[in-house]
Design a protein around this motif. Structure first.
Motif, PDB file in Angstrom:
ATOM      1  N   LYS A 162      -0.305  29.967  58.991  1.00 48.48           N
ATOM      2  CA  LYS A 162      -1.069  28.705  58.213  1.00 48.48           C
ATOM      3  C   LYS A 162      -0.200  27.407  56.959  1.00 48.48           C
ATOM      4  O   LYS A 162      -0.286  26.509  56.171  1.00 48.48           O
ATOM      5  N   CYS A 163       1.045  27.470  56.832  1.00 53.26           N
ATOM      6  CA  CYS A 163       1.979  27.294  56.269  1.00 53.26           C
ATOM      7  C   CYS A 163       2.527  26.080  56.840  1.00 53.26           C
ATOM      8  O   CYS A 163       3.555  26.351  58.043  1.00 53.26           O
ATOM      9  N   GLY A 188       7.110  14.721  65.559  1.00 54.77           N
ATOM     10  CA  GLY A 188       6.255  12.218  66.073  1.00 54.77           C
ATOM     11  C   GLY A 188       5.802  12.275  65.078  1.00 54.77           C
ATOM     12  O   GLY A 188       5.319  11.083  64.218  1.00 54.77           O
ATOM     13  N   SER A 189       5.394  13.015  63.284  1.00 51.15           N
ATOM     14  CA  SER A 189       4.712  12.728  62.632  1.00 51.15           C
ATOM     15  C   SER A 189       5.008  13.266  60.962  1.00 51.15           C
ATOM     16  O   SER A 189       5.015  14.337  61.512  1.00 51.15           O
ATOM     17  N   PRO A 190       4.944  13.185  60.353  1.00 53.06           N
ATOM     18  CA  PRO A 190       5.171  13.558  58.753  1.00 53.06           C
ATOM     19  C   PRO A 190       4.296  15.084  58.636  1.00 53.06           C
ATOM     20  O   PRO A 190       3.146  14.748  59.005  1.00 53.06           O
ATOM     21  N   LEU A 191       5.076  16.278  58.708  1.00 54.87           N
ATOM     22  CA  LEU A 191       4.373  17.708  58.736  1.00 54.87           C
ATOM     23  C   LEU A 191       3.491  17.872  57.407  1.00 54.87           C
ATOM     24  O   LEU A 191       2.569  18.718  57.040  1.00 54.87           O
ATOM     25  N   ARG A 238       4.492  24.818  70.157  1.00 51.30           N
ATOM     26  CA  ARG A 238       5.266  25.206  69.359  1.00 51.30           C
ATOM     27  C   ARG A 238       4.982  25.330  67.839  1.00 51.30           C
ATOM     28  O   ARG A 238       5.259  26.736  67.179  1.00 51.30           O
ATOM     29  N   GLN A 239       5.247  23.857  67.443  1.00 47.55           N
ATOM     30  CA  GLN A 239       4.441  23.096  66.240  1.00 47.55           C
ATOM     31  C   GLN A 239       3.039  24.649  65.423  1.00 47.55           C
ATOM     32  O   GLN A 239       2.549  24.704  64.640  1.00 47.55           O
ATOM     33  N   ARG A 240       1.488  24.444  67.001  1.00 49.69           N
ATOM     34  CA  ARG A 240       1.148  24.940  67.119  1.00 49.69           C
ATOM     35  C   ARG A 240       1.163  26.553  66.527  1.00 49.69           C
ATOM     36  O   ARG A 240       0.489  27.348  65.730  1.00 49.69           O
ATOM     37  N   ALA A 257      -1.835  20.473  57.634  1.00 50.90           N
ATOM     38  CA  ALA A 257      -3.105  20.288  58.764  1.00 50.90           C
ATOM     39  C   ALA A 257      -2.844  20.357  60.586  1.00 50.90           C
ATOM     40  O   ALA A 257      -1.661  19.648  60.400  1.00 50.90           O
ATOM     41  N   ASP A 258      -4.134  21.509  61.361  1.00 46.18           N
ATOM     42  CA  ASP A 258      -3.540  20.912  62.484  1.00 46.18           C
ATOM     43  C   ASP A 258      -4.710  20.205  62.707  1.00 46.18           C
ATOM     44  O   ASP A 258      -6.129  19.638  62.226  1.00 46.18           O
TER      45      ASP A 258
END
Length: 356
Positions: free
Chosen positions: A345-346, A89-92, A336-338, A165-166
Motif C-alpha cells: 500500500k505504498c 497518466g495521473s500523479p501518483l 502492474r501499478q495495482r 491510493a487505488d
C-alpha cells in the motif's frame, strides 16, 4: 489508402518528479537542456510535465527506436537535476500544492480562463497521429472509428494509482481529462461543415480559446495533415505505445475500406468509455459491434482480427499479436501499478517501478 499513405507519429507526455516521486517544477529546464535528436521535445501546460514527439514513422522499428531515444534524452536531462521521468497518466503521490504553469502567454490565458479545471487536471497522455489525404477523409474516419475507442483505451490504461491510493479505475486520467468542456468522445459527424460548426460554436461560447483546445478523443490535427487519437494514457513502456500506434493504423486502414458502421449515440459511447476506463484490460468492455459486456482481452482479440488484413499488408500482424500476448500475460500499466501497490500500500513503490 495505399501503403505510402500509412505514416504515423507518436506524442508522449510525462511527469517530471523529484527523488521522492513528487511533482517537480523542472519540466521546462529538462526540455531546454536535453540533447534533442530525431523527433521533438516540447514544453507542456505546467512546469511539472514534458512532451516528446516522434518524426514521421512508417514502421514499428522506426517508431520504437525514436521513442526509446526520446525517453532516454529526457531521462538523462532529468537525472542531471536530481529528477526522474515518470510515465504515468495521473500523479501518483499526494501533492500539497498546485503545479506552476509554463510562462507562455497561451498557457497563462488557459490557466486564468479555466481556473480550477486547469489547476487540477494534470494528466499525461499518448497521442497517435495517422496521416490522412484531406480533412473530409479525416471527418469520415472519426465518425467510423468512434465505437472502437473503448477497446483501444483498455490496452494502455496506466493510471490506477493516484493521490496515493487505488482509484478503482484503470484509467483515472480519462475521468480527469474529460472535465475539460471540449474533451471526450467526438460526435458522429456527418460532414466537415458539421465538425467546423461545433468548433466555431465552442469558440464563440468561450469553451475553447483556440482550435488547439479541441480535445475530442479523436480530432483533426490543426498543424499536420493527420487525425489525432488523444484518448490514451501515456504508456508505461515505449513498446506499448508503439503497439497502440500500429494497431490504430491497421484499424484506420480497415475502417476506411470497410464502409459506414451502425449509428452509436454519444450518450452510449460515453458509457462504454467509462466502463473501459474503469476495468481496463483485466475486466469487461462493451464490444464495439454489439455493446455487450465482454472480457476485454477477447474484445482486443476481435479488434486485432478485424484489422488483421491491413496489419498483414504492412508486416505488423506478428508484432501486434506478440505485443497483445505480452499484455495479456503481464497486464497493462494499470494492472502492474495495482499489483505493486497491493504489496505494501505504498505509492512510492509504484513510482520506483515506473521510473525504473
Amino acid at each position: 489508402m495505399n501503403d505510402d499513405d500509412l505514416t504515423f507519429g507518436i506524442e508522449e507526455e510525462f511527469f517530471v518528479v523529484d527523488r521522492e516521486g513528487h511533482l517537480s517544477q523542472s519540466g521546462n529546464t529538462v526540455v531546454d537542456s536535453a540533447e534533442e535528436g530525431q523527433g521533438e521535445l516540447q514544453h507542456e501546460l505546467t512546469r511539472t510535465q514534458v512532451e516528446s514527439a516522434t518524426a514521421i514513422c512508417r514502421t514499428s522499428d522506426e517508431a520504437l527506436g525514436q521513442l526509446k531515444a526520446l525517453r532516454t534524452e529526457l531521462s538523462e536531462a532529468a537525472a542531471q537535476r536530481g529528477c526522474h521521468l515518470l510515465p504515468c497518466g495521473s500523479p501518483l503521490l499526494v501533492e500539497t500544492g498546485f503545479p506552476h504553469f509554463t510562462p507562455h502567454p497561451r498557457y497563462q490565458r488557459i490557466a486564468e480562463h479555466f481556473g480550477a479545471t486547469a489547476r487540477t487536471t494534470i494528466t499525461c497522455g499518448c497521442h497517435i497521429h495517422i496521416a490522412i489525404p484531406d480533412r473530409e477523409t479525416g471527418v469520415r474516419l472519426i465518425a467510423r472509428v468512434r465505437r472502437w475507442l473503448p477497446a483501444l483505451l483498455t490496452l494502455t490504461a496506466n493510471s490506477a494509482i493516484s493521490d496515493g491510493a487505488d482509484t478503482g479505475y484503470s484509467s483515472w486520467r480519462y475521468q480527469q481529462w474529460t472535465r475539460w468542456p471540449s474533451a471526450g468522445p467526438p460526435p458522429e459527424f456527418t460532414s466537415l461543415d458539421h465538425y467546423e460548426s461545433i468548433v466555431d460554436a465552442w469558440l464563440r461560447a468561450g469553451a475553447i480559446l483556440d482550435r488547439q483546445m479541441v480535445y475530442w478523443d479523436v480530432r483533426l490535427s490543426e498543424g499536420q495533415p493527420t487525425v489525432e487519437f488523444r484518448f490514451s494514457d501515456v504508456a508505461a513502456t515505449p513498446e506499448e505505445a508503439v503497439l497502440l500506434g500500429i494497431l490504430i493504423r491497421g484499424l484506420v486502414t480497415t475502417i476506411l475500406d470497410d464502409g459506414p458502421a451502425a449509428p452509436l449515440s454519444n450518450e452510449v459511447l460515453r458509457a462504454h468509455l467509462w466502463r473501459a476506463s474503469r476495468e481496463g484490460l483485466s475486466g469487461r468492455c462493451p464490444h464495439p459491434r454489439t455493446g455487450d459486456l465482454t472480457p476485454a482481452r477477447e474484445v482486443v482479440g476481435d479488434v486485432v482480427a478485424f484489422a488483421a488484413a491491413a496489419l498483414e499488408t504492412t508486416g505488423d500482424l506478428d508484432f501486434v499479436r506478440d505485443g497483445c500476448a505480452r499484455l495479456f500475460e503481464s497486464g497493462n500499466g494499470a494492472d502492474r501499478q495495482r499489483a505493486k501497490f497491493s504489496e505494501r500500500k505504498c505509492p512510492e513503490d509504484v513510482v520506483e517501478m515506473l521510473v525504473r
